[in-house]
Write a protein that holds these residues in place. Structure first.
Motif, mmCIF file in Angstrom:
data_model
loop_
_atom_site.group_PDB
_atom_site.id
_atom_site.type_symbol
_atom_site.label_atom_id
_atom_site.label_comp_id
_atom_site.label_asym_id
_atom_site.label_seq_id
_atom_site.Cartn_x
_atom_site.Cartn_y
_atom_site.Cartn_z
ATOM 1 N N UNK A 46 -8.191 -10.705 -5.599
ATOM 2 C CA UNK A 46 -7.140 -9.428 -5.856
ATOM 3 C C UNK A 46 -6.734 -8.776 -4.428
ATOM 4 N N UNK A 47 -5.910 -7.937 -4.502
ATOM 5 C CA UNK A 47 -5.387 -7.101 -3.518
ATOM 6 C C UNK A 47 -5.477 -5.732 -3.733
ATOM 7 N N UNK A 48 -5.761 -4.869 -2.904
ATOM 8 C CA UNK A 48 -6.070 -3.374 -3.101
ATOM 9 C C UNK A 48 -4.781 -2.590 -2.367
ATOM 10 N N UNK A 49 -4.335 -1.688 -2.848
ATOM 11 C CA UNK A 49 -3.299 -0.779 -2.148
ATOM 12 C C UNK A 49 -3.103 0.464 -2.744
ATOM 13 N N UNK A 50 -2.910 1.354 -1.885
ATOM 14 C CA UNK A 50 -2.758 2.770 -2.276
ATOM 15 C C UNK A 50 -1.585 2.893 -3.550
ATOM 16 N N UNK A 51 -2.011 3.834 -4.431
ATOM 17 C CA UNK A 51 -1.196 4.146 -5.921
ATOM 18 C C UNK A 51 -0.900 5.455 -6.042
ATOM 19 N N UNK A 52 0.271 5.959 -6.550
ATOM 20 C CA UNK A 52 0.533 7.337 -6.849
ATOM 21 C C UNK A 52 -0.377 7.748 -8.046
ATOM 22 N N UNK A 53 -1.052 6.859 -8.938
ATOM 23 C CA UNK A 53 -1.424 7.416 -9.933
ATOM 24 C C UNK A 53 -1.447 6.363 -11.005
ATOM 25 N N UNK A 54 -2.272 6.583 -12.165
ATOM 26 C CA UNK A 54 -2.204 5.672 -13.345
ATOM 27 C C UNK A 54 -0.712 5.590 -13.912
ATOM 28 N N UNK A 55 -0.714 4.328 -14.671
ATOM 29 C CA UNK A 55 0.681 4.084 -15.312
ATOM 30 C C UNK A 55 0.618 4.661 -16.439
#
Length: 946
Positions: A914-923
């Motif tokens: 996997x890769x992890x990256x910052x997100x703005x929030x849940x879909x």
């Protein structure tokens, strides 16, 4: 109906000891040496007053009520801490003792609320009982002085209250937390008059308390009281049954008032749990009456249509009609089903019988496909049986314990507590796990060795341990020559002895320190009785079966089989996953693990069932889905399994279900799989049915009906009705008759009957003419297959590779408060401890990606992606991330791949690049699930309030 009463003997039983004869109140009593006088008296039917003593914990001697007199000795010693001695004359009732006891009780009552008539424990209070027992009639001390009566209640825990004003500081709760549970969350703070029980200086909810209920059960007053007892009142009757959560199989007294459960009390005579429990079994049963539970059958023509409630007759007619049509149109192999590991043995047996004898196909599978199918294949190959070798009591004699790919304190907490107790007594622990689980370092327990291997390298590590044992001359040659195939051993020994399999050679691959691995191997081989316990971290790999066989090799090469304290012990995930496998839920096996191609076995079933049976193995779950996508599989009957949330590669599962013409889901709630169903049949909880579960130690336990089925039909009734509508001559009127057929057709269950289970409480298979009372320990004096089989376990790297796009490895697991896909526990107050799945990530990996604790992160793999919150922790190594899979909003299996075990198709959940990256929030879809979850929590609170 009455309450099931269990005698409290005051102090634990002594298992071994020379007989000692003494006289108590003129009666001659003989007990083992080391027994307390209190227990000896109780076994003779002589009750000694007590408050601080209970037989779940060691004697303490603080309450001063159980005093006795011994002829020829001065003083009045406590009977709980004074051991028996040959020939002594003991008196438990004298004028002197009576006066002292009344004085002591008078002091207790002088600092205790006198609200007995309105107290929730009225009628179930030992303080109240003992006041009567010692003849207390007045209290000479006033209430004007300093007291503890004004102390506030702690109501932070949703399941019980702590009223310190009623505490007599007997320390029973503290000792239960230490000795039984092993959490050490409670303590006595202050001294003298200021002494009081404290959950670590904070409230219960914020403390290290795991809500196992041991303290509540131990409390002799109303200090610790279940919230439901306060709300409903004292129970009027009880029924002994078996918990429907994990594979430990705890026995409980379901204590009732009418048809309402007041509390679930762990049963001391339960041979799996010995009177202990966890938060799930003890308190998280409210899902049975949750408002979201479906109680009426529902149908629809297309999965895009809304559900329509219908009668049972309409729903059952529709199911029978659709499967009959599909069988006639496309052939029997176009339909199939999945049995449930949450249902009883009788119910799973009936479903697989319906699929084989009525549908006319071997297309039947079970959830063990995605968890412990490698256990069945690996242990049957090496030992000859598809199950663990020991009972749980066996751990009490272990000197060295290896825990690999399991987290007992979270996944199997009652066994975890027993294991911790043994470790506190001096046994050594080896943990093989990519993550630092609690057992590596927890209060009063520290692993001798932790091997934090890289996910996917189990086989290499196990083989390297074998390398050390063989090359350093630590093999048990006497055991091997007597019980194993010597030629196969020599071939295997030559294989593991190759330099390429040494700890030093595999270190770059596994990340395990060679010196630690060597030390762990030496400890296991030379430390005395060595026991191995493993879980899904072993089986859910592309080489899951190979690892199981590698573990079996280790046990055989060291001779750690066939006696107490040793063995190979899979910790099964669901309450009846062992039973579902035993009952013939695999497409290639009848009950008792006999292949469908065996003519004699098949002919026996054909004669009994009156229909011809196929000799060709059917489709496994992933094969059914593949065939559905290809257009050749048209209908599926799913009993109590949410494959859309639990199985890998969610998108592929959804595509397979969407392609079918008839999907029938039989469950308690509208789960994820039900989104693709055409018929929904309401299931029943364990509280509403009769039957048996088989736990991880092969123990067959009775499940007893404690309330009527809220949906009107038990699960076995539903299957029976469908089969009859399709022309079957099934004539059972009670689950006991199904068990009689199981015993008739399954050699390992030959002597099992409800009558035997009532007599003995439970038995462990094999239970037959050779072992009429069951088999706590397997392979005593030889293996079931004849000679133990050493299998060469070559390490083959998984096809799932990390790289620049997906540099991290994701592995998954469980948490204490939640269970599996969370359908049950998410509908209880357990969400207070775990209301969402989070991603554990090492500080180094987080810093590289600009991620802070609590941030939303995107988790992506080659198969798909999701978002969840990050938790930065050094529990995981750099390069490894970890999450649980209890909440549908997380959709953890969206990212898992189609890779699976080479022998059984068990998915490789534990290794995903996997890769992890910052997100703005849940879909958006996750937000929808979260709103649904919030609604469920609000409903649960309303249920509790009502």
């Amino acid at each position: 109906m009455t309450l099931v009463h269990e005698t409290d003997y005051g102090t634990p039983a002594v298992k071994d000891g020379a007989p000692v004869t003494l006289t108590i109140d003129g009666f001659e009593v003989t007990v083992p040496a080391g027994t307390s006088i209190m227990r000896a008296a109780m076994e003779a039917g002589i009750q000694v007053p007590k408050l601080c003593a209970t037989d779940m914990v060691d004697a303490f001697g603080s309450c001063r009520l159980c005093l006795i007199e011994i002829e020829g000795r001065n003083g009045t010693p406590a009977s709980c801490t004074t051991l028996v001695a040959p020939g002594i004359q003991v008196h438990t009732q004298t004028e002197r003792l009576a006066k002292i006891r009344r004085g002591v009780m008078e002091l207790y009552i002088s600092d205790h609320p006198l609200d007995c008539l309105t107290c929730a424990a009225n009628g179930d209070c030992e303080l109240q009982d003992m006041a009567g027992a010692v003849g207390l009639r007045e209290v000479r001390y006033g209430y004007e002085g300093e007291s503890h009566l004004g102390l506030e209640k702690d109501i932070s825990n949703p399941y019980f209250t702590f009223d310190s004003s009623k505490c007599i500081v007997c320390s029973r709760c503290v000792r239960a937390c230490e000795e039984v549970q092993g959490t050490f969350a409670l303590t006595i703070e202050g001294r003298g008059f200021d002494s009081r029980v404290s959950p670590g200086g904070t409230d219960f909810l914020s403390s290290e308390c795991v809500s196992c209920g041991a303290c509540v059960q131990a409390c002799p007053t109303a200090t610790l009281t279940e919230a439901k007892v306060i709300e409903i009142g004292q129970p009027s009757h009880s029924v002994v049954t078996t918990c429907a959560y994990c594979g430990v199989g705890c026995s409980f007294k379901a204590e009732m008032r009418g048809n309402e459960v007041v509390r679930m009390v762990p049963y001391k005579d339960g041979k799996a749990n010995r009177g202990h429990s966890c938060v799930k079994g003890r308190f998280a049963w409210g899902y049975a009456t949750h408002q979201e539970r479906i109680l009426k059958p529902m149908m629809r023509d297309k999965i895009t249509d809304p559900w329509v409630e219908v009668s049972w007759d309409q729903a059952l007619d529709r199911v029978a009609k659709d499967f009959t049509r599909l069988r006639a149109t496309y052939g029997a192999n176009a339909i199939g089903g999945i049995t449930s590991s949450r249902c009883t043995n009788e119910e799973t047996y009936l479903v697989q019988k319906m699929i084989r004898a009525v549908f006319g196909t071997n297309n039947v599978d079970t959830c063990a496909r995605v968890c412990h199918s490698p256990t069945g294949y690996g242990l049957k190959t090496t030992f000859g049986t598809s199950a663990g070798t020991q009972d749980f009591d066996s751990v009490e004699d272990a000197d060295v314990v290896v825990v690999i790919g399991a987290n007992p304190t979270d996944g199997h907490p009652v066994f975890g507590s027993r294991l911790k107790k043994r470790l506190r007594q001096g046994a050594k622990l080896i943990v093989v796990d990519p993550r630092r689980i609690d057992l590596v370092r927890t209060p009063h327990v520290k692993a001798a060795h932790h091997l934090p291997l890289r996910p996917g390298t189990n086989v290499a590590v196990m083989t390297a341990m074998a390398h050390v044992i063989v090359t350093e001359g630590l093999a048990n040659e006497e055991f091997i020559r007597q019980y194993c195939d010597w030629d196969e051993f020599q071939d295997w020994a030559a294989f593991v002895s190759e330099p390429s399999r040494s700890p030093e050679a595999i270190a770059p691959l596994t990340g395990v320190d060679p010196a630690e691995l060597r030390a762990a191997a030496r400890l296991y081989a030379t430390g005395g009785n060595g026991a191995i316990y493993y879980g899904l971290g072993v089986t859910e790999h592309s080489q899951g079966t190979t690892t199981v066989m590698a573990i079996a090799n280790l046990a055989m090469v060291t001779g750690n089989l066939g006696r107490r304290g040793v063995g190979v012990n899979p910790l099964r995930g669901q309450n009846n996953v062992q039973g579902a496998c035993d009952m013939g839920s695999f497409p290639h096996e009848f009950s008792g693990y006999r292949h469908v191609s065996e003519d004699a076995t098949r002919e026996m079933f054909e004669e009994l069932w009156g229909v011809p049976l196929s000799q060709e193995p059917g489709l496994r779950i992933p094969n059914m889905l593949d065939a559905a996508v290809d257009g050749s599989f048209k209908g599926i009957y799913i009993q109590g399994e949410d494959i859309l949330q639990s199985d890998p590669n969610t998108a592929h599962v959804a595509a397979g279900l969407a392609a079918m013409e008839c999907v029938v889901v039989q469950d308690l709630f509208l789960n994820e799989t039900a989104n693709y169903a055409h018929v929904f049949l309401p299931g029943s909880t364990f509280l509403e049915k009769d039957g048996t579960f088989t736990n991880a130690e092969r123990r067959i336990n009775r499940v007893r009906k404690v309330m009527p089925s809220r949906s009107g039909m038990a699960d076995w009734d539903i299957t029976l009705a469908v089969a009859k509508r399709m022309g079957a001559q099934f004539d059972y009127t009670h689950p006991s008759q199904i068990m009689d057929e199981i015993a008739k057709t399954t050699p390992s269950f030959k002597n099992v009957s409800y009558a035997l289970l009532e007599e003995m409480g439970s038995v462990q298979w094999p239970c037959n003419d050779k072992f009429p009372e069951g088999s706590p320990i397997m392979h005593v004096g030889g293996f079931a297959r004849g000679k133990g089989k050493f299998v060469v376990t070559d390490y083959v790297p998984t096809d799932e590779k990390t790289g620049p796009r997906f540099p991290l490895l994701l592995t998954t697991g469980r948490i204490l408060s939640q269970y599996n896909v969370g359908a049950q526990t998410r509908r209880t107050e357990n969400v207070l401890w775990h209301d969402e799945d989070v991603l554990e990530i090492h500080p180094h990996d987080a810093e590289q990606r600009g991620i802070r604790d609590g941030d939303w992160v995107a988790l992506n793999s080659r198969a798909g992606g999701t978002t969840l919150r990050a938790r930065i922790t050094d529990r995981v190594a750099p390069g490894v991330v970890y999450t649980t899979f209890h909440h549908p909003a997380t959709q953890a299996n969206v990212v898992t791949t189609d890779y699976s075990d080479w022998a059984t198709n068990c998915p490789e959940y534990k290794v995903t690049a996997v890769q992890i990256s910052p997100s703005n929030g849940p879909s958006d879809w996750q937000e929808s699930y979260r709103r649904q979850a919030d609604q469920s929590r609000r409903i649960a609170k309303l249920d509790a309030a009502e």
